[in-house]
Motif scaffolding. Structure first.
Motif, PDB file in Angstrom:
ATOM      1  N   LEU A 218       0.826  -1.211   0.000  1.00 41.09           N
ATOM      2  CA  LEU A 218       0.000   0.000   0.000  1.00 41.09           C
ATOM      3  C   LEU A 218       0.860   1.261   0.000  1.00 41.09           C
ATOM      4  N   VAL A 219       1.949   1.239   0.754  1.00 37.36           N
ATOM      5  CA  VAL A 219       2.862   2.390   0.748  1.00 37.36           C
ATOM      6  C   VAL A 219       3.445   2.587  -0.646  1.00 37.36           C
ATOM      7  N   PHE A 220       3.856   1.499  -1.285  1.00 37.75           N
ATOM      8  CA  PHE A 220       4.415   1.595  -2.632  1.00 37.75           C
ATOM      9  C   PHE A 220       3.394   2.169  -3.615  1.00 37.75           C
ATOM     10  N   VAL A 221       2.152   1.663  -3.569  1.00 40.79           N
ATOM     11  CA  VAL A 221       1.106   2.152  -4.474  1.00 40.79           C
ATOM     12  C   VAL A 221       0.810   3.621  -4.205  1.00 40.79           C
ATOM     13  N   THR A 222       0.683   3.993  -2.930  1.00 39.99           N
ATOM     14  CA  THR A 222       0.333   5.363  -2.575  1.00 39.99           C
ATOM     15  C   THR A 222       1.431   6.341  -2.972  1.00 39.99           C
ATOM     16  N   ILE A 223       2.659   6.018  -2.650  1.00 42.15           N
ATOM     17  CA  ILE A 223       3.756   6.944  -2.959  1.00 42.15           C
ATOM     18  C   ILE A 223       4.017   7.010  -4.458  1.00 42.15           C
ATOM     19  N   THR A 224       3.970   5.865  -5.140  1.00 34.52           N
ATOM     20  CA  THR A 224       4.190   5.868  -6.586  1.00 34.52           C
ATOM     21  C   THR A 224       3.122   6.687  -7.298  1.00 34.52           C
ATOM     22  N   SER A 225       1.866   6.496  -6.910  1.00 36.21           N
ATOM     23  CA  SER A 225       0.805   7.261  -7.575  1.00 36.21           C
ATOM     24  C   SER A 225       0.876   8.738  -7.203  1.00 36.21           C
ATOM     25  N   ALA A 226       1.301   9.075  -5.992  1.00 36.81           N
ATOM     26  CA  ALA A 226       1.457  10.486  -5.626  1.00 36.81           C
ATOM     27  C   ALA A 226       2.575  11.143  -6.436  1.00 36.81           C
TER      28      ALA A 226
END
Length: 167
Positions: free
Chosen positions: A8-16
């Motif tokens: 979830l951290v990877f998805v959130t930071i990558t999309s941000a």
């Protein structure tokens, strides 16, 4: 290692990062919605299903759709490059680096206060009742004002887009 959290951290930071680095506004808005979904997943991992549902309904459902609808009505798809793009990128990179270092320093502090465990269901019921009292009591008027403001913004975008197309 907590793999769902790491994902979830990877998805959130990558999309941000994609939101701020993408020149296509529509794609940036879709990545913003994906970032909101990642935050909702983190709420689920924190055992806060009400906040996760509110995150999905309000931010992913309403705000992202409102942004996409407004962008499609104005028919502007590509952002132009700002005049001092390099200076802005260097400044924002420096600020992001300082904030990241502060976050790492805070995470590695040796003293973290730990509360004694309370029954989770009792604790959730207390928080949920306080949240409901706040939403339906003291903060009812601000939420209604915010919804009317979003509606006015949407109607304004429709009127402006219609005037541009007629001209």
């Amino acid at each position: 290692m907590n793999y769902p959290f790491v994902m979830l951290v990877f998805v959130t930071i990558t999309s941000a990062v994609m939101v701020v680095s993408h020149r296509n506004i529509i794609h940036a808005a879709v990545f913003l919605g994906l970032s909101f979904v990642g935050v909702a997943g983190m709420y689920l991992l924190l055992n806060a299903p009400f906040l996760a549902g509110a995150q999905v309904l309000i931010y992913v459902g309403a705000i992202t759709v409102l942004i996409l609808f407004s962008l499609m009505l104005t028919s502007q798809r590509i952002m132009r490059e700002p005049r001092n793009a390099l200076a802005y990128r260097l400044l924002s990179g420096a600020v992001a680096g300082v904030l990241f270092l502060m976050l790492v320093w805070t995470a590695w502090q040796p003293v973290w206060a730990v509360k004694p465990e309370v029954a989770l269901e009792t604790q959730n019921q207390v928080y949920l009742s306080q949240l409901a009292d706040g939403l339906l009591g003291a903060y009812l008027l601000p939420f209604e004002i915010a919804s009317v403001l979003l509606l006015v913004a949407l109607v304004g975008a429709i009127v402006l887009a219609k005037e541009e197309r007629e001209a």
